[in-house]
Design a protein around this motif. Structure first.
Motif, short mmCIF file in Angstrom:
data_model
loop_
_atom_site.label_atom_id
_atom_site.label_comp_id
_atom_site.label_asym_id
_atom_site.label_seq_id
_atom_site.Cartn_x
_atom_site.Cartn_y
_atom_site.Cartn_z
N ALA A 264 0.76 -1.08 0.01
CA ALA A 264 -0.10 -0.09 -0.04
C ALA A 264 1.04 1.33 0.08
CB ALA A 264 -0.95 -0.13 1.38
N ALA A 265 0.76 2.07 -1.04
CA ALA A 265 1.47 3.62 -1.05
C ALA A 265 0.69 4.51 -0.50
CB ALA A 265 1.96 3.74 -2.56
N SER A 266 1.47 5.43 0.05
CA SER A 266 0.88 6.61 0.85
C SER A 266 0.09 7.62 -0.17
CB SER A 266 2.02 7.29 1.73
OG SER A 266 2.90 7.79 1.07
N ARG A 267 0.49 7.51 -1.33
CA ARG A 267 -0.11 8.25 -2.43
C ARG A 267 -0.47 7.67 -3.75
NH1 ARG A 267 3.01 10.05 -6.11
NH2 ARG A 267 5.39 10.43 -5.79
N SER A 268 -0.74 8.38 -4.51
CA SER A 268 -1.09 7.86 -5.80
C SER A 268 0.08 7.13 -6.53
CB SER A 268 -1.51 8.85 -6.88
OG SER A 268 -1.91 8.37 -8.18
N ILE A 269 -0.05 5.97 -7.18
CA ILE A 269 1.11 5.25 -7.91
C ILE A 269 0.98 5.39 -9.44
CG2 ILE A 269 1.36 3.77 -6.23
CD1 ILE A 269 -0.29 1.69 -7.89
N PHE A 270 -0.13 6.26 -9.71
CA PHE A 270 -0.28 6.57 -11.20
C PHE A 270 1.04 7.11 -11.76
CE2 PHE A 270 -2.89 7.05 -14.81
CZ PHE A 270 -2.32 8.22 -15.27
N SER A 271 1.98 7.79 -11.25
CA SER A 271 2.80 8.45 -11.92
C SER A 271 4.19 7.81 -11.74
CB SER A 271 3.03 9.99 -11.75
OG SER A 271 3.07 10.24 -10.41
N ILE A 272 4.19 6.86 -11.02
CA ILE A 272 5.50 6.27 -10.55
C ILE A 272 5.91 5.33 -11.75
CG2 ILE A 272 6.61 4.65 -8.99
CD1 ILE A 272 4.71 5.53 -6.93
N LYS A 273 7.27 5.46 -12.17
CA LYS A 273 7.76 4.81 -13.37
C LYS A 273 7.73 3.35 -13.36
CE LYS A 273 12.37 4.47 -13.67
NZ LYS A 273 13.62 5.02 -13.94
N ALA A 274 8.08 2.73 -11.83
CA ALA A 274 7.96 1.25 -11.86
C ALA A 274 7.87 0.97 -10.45
CB ALA A 274 9.18 0.77 -12.38
N MET A 275 7.12 -0.20 -10.24
CA MET A 275 6.88 -0.67 -8.79
C MET A 275 7.60 -2.22 -8.94
SD MET A 275 3.83 1.19 -6.86
CE MET A 275 4.50 0.83 -5.41
N GLY A 276 7.96 -2.55 -7.86
CA GLY A 276 8.56 -3.72 -7.93
C GLY A 276 8.55 -4.33 -6.37
N TRP A 277 8.57 -6.03 -6.64
CA TRP A 277 8.93 -6.57 -5.44
C TRP A 277 10.17 -7.48 -5.54
CZ3 TRP A 277 5.83 -6.99 -1.28
CH2 TRP A 277 4.45 -6.83 -1.46
N TYR A 278 11.01 -7.40 -4.37
CA TYR A 278 12.30 -7.67 -4.17
C TYR A 278 12.15 -8.74 -3.18
CZ TYR A 278 14.17 -4.10 -7.37
OH TYR A 278 14.32 -3.17 -8.49
N GLU B 98 12.51 -22.64 -1.67
CA GLU B 98 13.33 -21.67 -1.85
C GLU B 98 13.01 -20.22 -2.19
OE1 GLU B 98 12.93 -24.59 -3.20
OE2 GLU B 98 13.33 -24.40 -5.50
N ASP B 99 11.53 -20.20 -1.93
CA ASP B 99 10.83 -18.69 -2.04
C ASP B 99 11.00 -18.08 -0.83
OD1 ASP B 99 8.62 -20.24 -4.14
OD2 ASP B 99 10.07 -18.83 -4.83
N THR B 100 11.24 -18.81 0.05
CA THR B 100 11.63 -18.26 1.73
C THR B 100 12.51 -16.96 1.60
OG1 THR B 100 10.90 -20.36 2.96
CG2 THR B 100 12.36 -18.60 4.00
N ALA B 101 11.75 -15.87 2.14
CA ALA B 101 12.71 -14.54 2.06
C ALA B 101 11.85 -13.38 2.65
CB ALA B 101 13.11 -14.39 0.76
N VAL B 102 12.42 -12.38 2.98
CA VAL B 102 11.71 -11.43 3.17
C VAL B 102 11.63 -10.60 1.80
CG1 VAL B 102 11.73 -8.88 4.49
CG2 VAL B 102 12.87 -10.83 5.41
N TYR B 103 10.18 -10.13 1.66
CA TYR B 103 9.90 -9.70 0.33
C TYR B 103 9.63 -8.18 0.87
CZ TYR B 103 9.42 -14.07 -1.85
OH TYR B 103 9.73 -15.43 -2.22
N TYR B 104 10.03 -7.17 -0.24
CA TYR B 104 10.30 -5.89 -0.16
C TYR B 104 9.52 -5.16 -1.20
CZ TYR B 104 13.87 -6.30 3.37
OH TYR B 104 14.65 -6.82 4.39
N CYS B 105 8.73 -3.98 -1.12
CA CYS B 105 8.02 -3.49 -2.11
C CYS B 105 8.83 -2.29 -2.46
CB CYS B 105 6.72 -2.77 -1.60
SG CYS B 105 5.86 -1.97 -2.88
N ASN B 106 9.19 -2.00 -3.51
CA ASN B 106 9.96 -0.58 -4.08
C ASN B 106 9.19 0.24 -5.21
OD1 ASN B 106 11.91 -0.02 -6.56
ND2 ASN B 106 12.80 0.31 -4.64
N ALA B 107 9.46 1.53 -4.93
CA ALA B 107 8.87 2.44 -5.74
C ALA B 107 9.99 3.29 -6.38
CB ALA B 107 7.80 3.10 -5.10
#
Length: 115
Positions: free
Chosen positions: A23-37, A88-97
């Motif tokens: 969940a983002a604190s504001r609009s994600i409309f203009s964010i170039k890319a969002m990803g999961w790491y 092997e998917d066990t990990a901490v997952y991070y969101c990135n903007a």
């Protein structure tokens, strides 16, 4: 800047599914890319999936066909649907903007897959 809050992690058996939310604190409309790491113990953080401002997606080879990234502009939220989970998917997952002006990270959510 944008603040990101991940949720949805947990403990699941191999073969199971989880859906992560960012969940983002504001609009994600203009964010170039969002990803999961993700980052597993003793390993470097790696890209799992990303979605661009145009809706294009890309995935790590290890998750192709199992994970799906999506977004809900109205809720300012990005999701990661994870199916057929493996140990092997066990990990901490991070969101990135990622934008020209900033690069923001969430605090991470733990995903543990038991075999």
């Amino acid at each position: 800047q944008v603040q990101l809050v991940e949720s949805g992690g947990g403990l699941v058996q191999a073969g199971g599914s989880l859906r992560l939310s960012c969940a983002a604190s504001r609009s994600i409309f203009s964010i170039k890319a969002m990803g999961w790491y993700r980052q597993a113990p003793g390993k470097q953080r790696e890209l799992v999936a990303a979605i661009t401002i145009f809706g294009n997606t890309n995935y790590a080879d290890s998750v192709k066909g199992r994970f799906t990234i999506s977004r809900d502009m109205g809720k300012n939220t990005v999701y990661l649907q994870m199916n057929s989970l493996k140990s092997e998917d066990t990990a901490v997952y991070y969101c990135n903007a990622d934008s020209p002006e900033y690069n923001s990270w969430g605090q991470g959510t733990q995903v543990t897959v038991s075999s």
